[in-house]
Write an enzyme that holds these catalytic residues in place. Structure first.
Site, PDB file in Angstrom:
ATOM      1  N   LYS A 247       1.580  -0.441  -5.054  1.00 52.15           N
ATOM      2  CA  LYS A 247       1.372   0.938  -5.508  1.00 52.15           C
ATOM      3  C   LYS A 247       2.650   1.749  -5.364  1.00 52.15           C
ATOM      4  O   LYS A 247       2.911   2.650  -6.136  1.00 52.15           O
ATOM      5  CB  LYS A 247       0.324   1.637  -4.634  1.00 52.15           C
ATOM      6  CG  LYS A 247      -1.081   1.131  -4.779  1.00 52.15           C
ATOM      7  CD  LYS A 247      -2.028   2.110  -4.080  1.00 52.15           C
ATOM      8  CE  LYS A 247      -3.193   1.403  -3.442  1.00 52.15           C
ATOM      9  NZ  LYS A 247      -3.017   1.145  -2.006  1.00 52.15           N
TER      10      LYS A 247
ATOM     11  N   LYS B 157       5.918  -8.385  -3.995  1.00 51.34           N
ATOM     12  CA  LYS B 157       4.502  -8.100  -4.248  1.00 51.34           C
ATOM     13  C   LYS B 157       4.337  -6.922  -5.224  1.00 51.34           C
ATOM     14  O   LYS B 157       5.068  -5.940  -5.129  1.00 51.34           O
ATOM     15  CB  LYS B 157       3.868  -7.730  -2.900  1.00 51.34           C
ATOM     16  CG  LYS B 157       2.380  -7.523  -2.919  1.00 51.34           C
ATOM     17  CD  LYS B 157       1.887  -7.133  -1.526  1.00 51.34           C
ATOM     18  CE  LYS B 157       2.029  -5.644  -1.298  1.00 51.34           C
ATOM     19  NZ  LYS B 157       0.804  -4.921  -0.986  1.00 51.34           N
TER      20      LYS B 157
ATOM     21  N   LYS C 273       7.466  -1.528   6.062  1.00 52.89           N
ATOM     22  CA  LYS C 273       7.205  -0.128   5.692  1.00 52.89           C
ATOM     23  C   LYS C 273       8.052   0.841   6.521  1.00 52.89           C
ATOM     24  O   LYS C 273       8.485   1.871   6.012  1.00 52.89           O
ATOM     25  CB  LYS C 273       5.719   0.208   5.813  1.00 52.89           C
ATOM     26  CG  LYS C 273       4.902  -0.471   4.712  1.00 52.89           C
ATOM     27  CD  LYS C 273       3.585   0.211   4.396  1.00 52.89           C
ATOM     28  CE  LYS C 273       2.992  -0.419   3.151  1.00 52.89           C
ATOM     29  NZ  LYS C 273       1.686   0.028   2.780  1.00 52.89           N
TER      30      LYS C 273
HETATM   31  N1  AQP Z   1       0.014  -7.541  -5.126  1.00 49.09           N
HETATM   32  C1  AQP Z   1      -1.165  -7.772  -4.584  1.00 49.09           C
HETATM   33  N2  AQP Z   1      -1.820  -8.929  -4.824  1.00 49.09           N
HETATM   34  C2  AQP Z   1      -3.045  -9.170  -4.272  1.00 49.09           C
HETATM   35  N3  AQP Z   1      -3.667  -8.287  -3.463  1.00 49.09           N
HETATM   36  C3  AQP Z   1      -3.035  -7.114  -3.201  1.00 49.09           C
HETATM   37  N4  AQP Z   1      -3.369  -6.052  -2.441  1.00 49.09           N
HETATM   38  C4  AQP Z   1      -2.380  -5.134  -2.502  1.00 49.09           C
HETATM   39  N5  AQP Z   1      -1.395  -5.569  -3.283  1.00 49.09           N
HETATM   40  C5  AQP Z   1      -1.763  -6.806  -3.736  1.00 49.09           C
HETATM   41  C6  AQP Z   1      -4.601  -5.931  -1.703  1.00 49.09           C
HETATM   42  O1  AQP Z   1      -5.243  -4.752  -2.134  1.00 49.09           O
HETATM   43  C7  AQP Z   1      -5.910  -4.141  -1.026  1.00 49.09           C
HETATM   44  C8  AQP Z   1      -5.483  -2.709  -0.947  1.00 49.09           C
HETATM   45  O2  AQP Z   1      -4.400  -2.534  -0.174  1.00 49.09           O
HETATM   46  P1  AQP Z   1      -4.041  -1.168   0.526  1.00 49.09           P
HETATM   47  O3  AQP Z   1      -4.294  -0.009  -0.353  1.00 49.09           O
HETATM   48  O4  AQP Z   1      -4.671  -1.070   1.839  1.00 49.09           O
HETATM   49  O5  AQP Z   1      -2.489  -1.296   0.748  1.00 49.09           O
HETATM   50  P2  AQP Z   1      -1.435  -2.362   0.488  1.00 49.09           P
HETATM   51  O6  AQP Z   1      -1.881  -3.717   0.885  1.00 49.09           O
HETATM   52  O7  AQP Z   1      -0.233  -1.882   1.187  1.00 49.09           O
HETATM   53  O8  AQP Z   1      -1.363  -2.278  -1.085  1.00 49.09           O
HETATM   54  P3  AQP Z   1      -0.273  -1.714  -2.035  1.00 49.09           P
HETATM   55  O9  AQP Z   1      -0.849  -1.673  -3.386  1.00 49.09           O
HETATM   56  O10 AQP Z   1       1.013  -2.458  -1.899  1.00 49.09           O
HETATM   57  O11 AQP Z   1      -0.064  -0.240  -1.565  1.00 49.09           O
HETATM   58  P4  AQP Z   1       1.165   0.509  -0.922  1.00 49.09           P
HETATM   59  O12 AQP Z   1       2.246   0.463  -1.937  1.00 49.09           O
HETATM   60  O13 AQP Z   1       0.604   1.889  -0.686  1.00 49.09           O
HETATM   61  O14 AQP Z   1       1.535  -0.183   0.329  1.00 49.09           O
HETATM   62  C9  AQP Z   1      -5.588  -4.992   0.201  1.00 49.09           C
HETATM   63  O15 AQP Z   1      -6.640  -5.904   0.435  1.00 49.09           O
HETATM   64  C10 AQP Z   1      -4.361  -5.739  -0.212  1.00 49.09           C
HETATM   65  O16 AQP Z   1      -4.217  -6.967   0.445  1.00 49.09           O
END
Ligand code: AQP
Length: 334
Positions: free
Chosen positions: A204, A201, A119
């Site tokens: 978001k 992955k 990040k």
């Molecule tokens: N692709 C994924 N597959 C399975 N689990 C996922 N999680 C995120 N992406 C996947 C799980 O969803 C929860 C929420 O995560 P978060 O909002 O704390 O942030 P993150 O892990 O960084 O998720 P994103 O969607 O990728 O958000 P951004 O783009 O903002 O960084 C967690 O339990 C995560 O493991």
């Protein structure tokens, strides 16, 4: 141990950042587990808005996203009668314990976190201290509630392991205050991959909107995204390492359609990608329809939603204050 749990059910804590639209990866990796755990766990689920500000956000957008994410938890099956649902910043104990975790973690430990590395590389020019300290705040979130199990996606496993290390270090310095949490991962779908790049992955913050299926996507968008999803060479519809793209689609189908991978492989033996994708569209649409209906109903009743979140915050704080009081006592604070 700081708090004696009143019943024998294991306690679950997990959170999601209001950083964008929730996608099926968030659901499969995390929320699906949350819903199932309500049967036999004491569950605490949180919209982690303090985590979301490690990268600056527009205030009015953040406020709206927080409500959107909380409404989606409920629309997906998290039941406010059974689980505590709250907004992280409603409980200031998170920030207090976060500082104590900052003083428990070493720079080296935080520097090894892969999410920080990836990040921070994406930030142009400005990397906040908050982005670096993010795992210490996450440890505080979990440890405040004497959590036994943390259901998350695979990308968060390293942070839960760090939380265990910090709990151990704190307990060995000051005495047994914190429960050491276990991570809980899905067998299939712990890491749902992008539909456009199955080596990355689903996220978001993906700049390519065709890589993710959001829980609030229109049914036409779902169709377009699945039909244009990349596939592998060859024709076979099987779940294996060499077939990253098809394995990802099979995992999504299995988790959202509640059908095993083996059954799917059998069903599509000798059939083409076109037919498989058409059926997958149907399975995803059938899964999303009731969630979207419930979501819009919840969002119409903002007063009801605020009440749930306020009560959730109060219940959460009643638990976390006991832990924090114990922390103050053993550390000699105040
Ligand atoms: N692709 C994924 N597959 C399975 N689990 C996922 N999680 C995120 N992406 C996947 C799980 O969803 C929860 C929420 O995560 P978060 O909002 O704390 O942030 P993150 O892990 O960084 O998720 P994103 O969607 O990728 O958000 P951004 O783009 O903002 O960084 C967690 O339990 C995560 O493991």
């Amino acid at each position: 141990m700081g708090e004696v749990k009143m019943n024998k059910r294991k306690r679950t804590f997990s959170g999601i950042q209001p950083t964008g639209s929730l996608h099926i990866g968030n659901y499969i990796g995390t929320i699906k587990q949350w819903v199932e755990m309500q049967k036999d766990h004491q569950c605490i689920y949180c919209v982690v808005d303090l985590h979301a500000i490690t990268v600056p956000k527009k205030p009015e957008v953040l406020k709206e996203r927080i409500r959107e994410v909380a409404a989606l938890f409920i629309a997906c099956g998290v039941d406010p009668e059974k689980s505590i649902i709250f907004i992280q910043s409603h409980n200031p104990d998170h920030s207090v314990l976060s500082w104590i975790m900052d003083c428990t973690a070493s720079m080296g430990q935080l520097e090894r976190m892969t999410q920080y590395k990836s990040k921070s590389e994406k930030q142009k020019g400005f990397v906040s201290v908050g982005l670096f300290n993010y795992p210490a705040l996450m440890a505080a979130d979990i440890l405040l509630y004497q959590t036994d199990v943390v259901p998350v996606g695979d990308d968060q496993k390293q942070h839960v392991e760090l939380t265990r290390d910090l709990a151990q270090r704190f307990n060995s310095r000051y005495g047994e205050v914190f429960t050491e949490p276990e991570v809980s991962l899905q067998k299939v779908g712990a890491r749902v991959m992008s539909l456009q790049d199955p080596s990355a992955k689903m996220s978001k913050s993906d700049e390519d909107p065709n890589g993710t299926i959001d829980l609030l996507d229109s049914l036409e968008e779902v169709k377009k995204k699945i039909m244009s999803a990349v596939t592998d060479s060859g024709k076979e519809i099987v779940f294996k390492k060499e077939k990253l793209a098809i394995s990802n689609l099979l995992g999504i189908y299995s988790q959202l359609g509640n059908i095993s991978i083996e059954e799917l492989e059998k069903k599509y033996q000798g059939k083409g990608y076109g037919e498989f994708k058409k059926d997958l569209v149907e399975a995803v649409v059938e899964f999303l329809k009731p969630i979207q209906k419930k979501y819009y109903r919840i969002m119409k009743n903002q007063e009801g939603l605020e009440k749930i979140l306020k009560q959730g915050g109060e219940k959460a704080r009643a638990i976390s204050q006991k832990t924090l009081a114990e922390v103050y006592k053993v550390m000699g604070l105040g």
